[in-house]
Design an enzyme around this catalytic site. Structure first.
Site, PDB file in Angstrom:
ATOM      1  N   ASP A   1       0.832  -1.206   0.000  1.00 52.58           N
ATOM      2  CA  ASP A   1       0.000   0.000   0.000  1.00 52.58           C
ATOM      3  C   ASP A   1       0.868   1.258   0.000  1.00 52.58           C
ATOM      4  O   ASP A   1       0.474   2.291  -0.532  1.00 52.58           O
ATOM      5  CB  ASP A   1      -0.935  -0.024   1.216  1.00 52.58           C
TER       6      ASP A   1
ATOM      7  N   GLU B   1       0.640 -12.774   4.873  1.00 55.83           N
ATOM      8  CA  GLU B   1       1.703 -12.204   4.028  1.00 55.83           C
ATOM      9  C   GLU B   1       3.019 -12.142   4.800  1.00 55.83           C
ATOM     10  O   GLU B   1       4.089 -12.406   4.248  1.00 55.83           O
ATOM     11  CB  GLU B   1       1.293 -10.808   3.548  1.00 55.83           C
TER      12      GLU B   1
HETATM   13  C1  5RP Z   1      -3.126  -7.032   0.910  1.00 59.99           C
HETATM   14  C2  5RP Z   1      -1.924  -6.215   0.585  1.00 59.99           C
HETATM   15  C3  5RP Z   1      -1.746  -5.762  -0.823  1.00 59.99           C
HETATM   16  O1  5RP Z   1      -0.485  -6.135  -1.270  1.00 59.99           O
HETATM   17  C4  5RP Z   1      -1.855  -4.242  -0.835  1.00 59.99           C
HETATM   18  O2  5RP Z   1      -3.101  -3.883  -0.263  1.00 59.99           O
HETATM   19  C5  5RP Z   1      -1.739  -3.703  -2.260  1.00 59.99           C
HETATM   20  O3  5RP Z   1      -2.884  -4.075  -2.982  1.00 59.99           O
HETATM   21  P1  5RP Z   1      -3.082  -3.710  -4.509  1.00 59.99           P
HETATM   22  O4  5RP Z   1      -2.076  -4.489  -5.272  1.00 59.99           O
HETATM   23  O5  5RP Z   1      -4.499  -4.148  -4.787  1.00 59.99           O
HETATM   24  O6  5RP Z   1      -2.899  -2.230  -4.682  1.00 59.99           O
HETATM   25  O7  5RP Z   1      -1.105  -5.917   1.423  1.00 59.99           O
HETATM   26  O8  5RP Z   1      -3.229  -7.313   2.281  1.00 59.99           O
END
Ligand code: 5RP
Length: 219
Positions: free
Chosen positions: A84, A103
């Protein structure tokens, strides 16, 4: 160039880090979905994957890629995931999709974390654009929220979300995270916190950024 095209670019560029005959660690989110689609082209060359979310697992299986349980592997060569927010040092906020704990577990198994993002995710200081997700055991919700307020944050309960582990998410706003490693440990020490979305102990070794000028690799 739109955001999805930049995500696809980063995802495609990550394939060069996947070695034949290995099991690949795969994160979650929309950028990872692009990576899973790209990984389909290598499915005969890899042994399979360990997935950080039920949704990623479902998508991998749909493409015919074998999915292993994290307990079945002693280590992984690479873990590929989005973020994010990410700093130039490779520190990240993750957990927008509520999969942060799995993760963290799967990425901890890997020698290298390859982070794939579009350029909107790059920040100098964590907490600049995105609230920090914290996964919490449901009965500790109010206690943990009070401790997060004491640390200077503004926690909000993510309504209607239950993690793959049966827990809740508090999103902490107004948190400028100057010392990511220290803050990651401080929050993880609060009773009832399963984990928080700062990835500093397990930072990204390689960042691949999708930009209108092409994928940029930061090692
Ligand atoms: C999920 C995560 C994702 O990697 C993060 O939210 C990025 O998401 P996106 O690729 O949809 O922008 O940490 O828990």
């Amino acid at each position: 160039m739109d955001q999805l095209s930049m995500k696809k670019q980063a995802a495609q560029a990550a394939l060069k880090y996947v070695k034949a005959d290995t099991i690949v660690g795969v994160g979650s989110g929309s950028t990872v979905n692009c990576f899973i689609d790209a990984l389909g082209s290598m499915k005969g060359q890899i042994k399979g994957a360990v997935a950080a979310s039920k949704e990623s697992e479902r998508r991998l299986r749909e493409l015919g890629i074998d999915v292993f349980d994290a307990n079945e592997v002693s280590g992984l060569d690479v873990y590929i995931d989005g973020a994010d927010e990410i700093t130039p040092q490779g520190y990240m906020i993750k957990g927008g999709g509520a999969a942060l704990t799995r993760e963290k577990i799967v990425s901890s198994l890997a020698k290298k974390f390859i982070c794939i993002v579009d350029k909107s995710k790059q920040v100098d200081v964590l907490g600049s654009t995105f609230a920090l997700p914290v996964e919490v055991i449901p009965m500790a919700r109010s206690y943990v929220a009070r401790q997060l307020v004491a640390l200077g944050g503004s926690p909000e309960y993510r309504e209607g979300v239950v993690t793959d582990n049966g827990n809740i998410i508090l999103d902490v706003y107004n948190f400028k995270i100057i010392e990511p490693l220290k803050m990651e440990h401080t929050i993880n020490n609060i009773a009832g916190v399963v984990t928080n979305g700062i990835f500093a102990q397990r930072f990204a070794n390689v960042t691949i950024v999708g930009t209108p000028e092409g994928a940029k690799i930061i090692e």
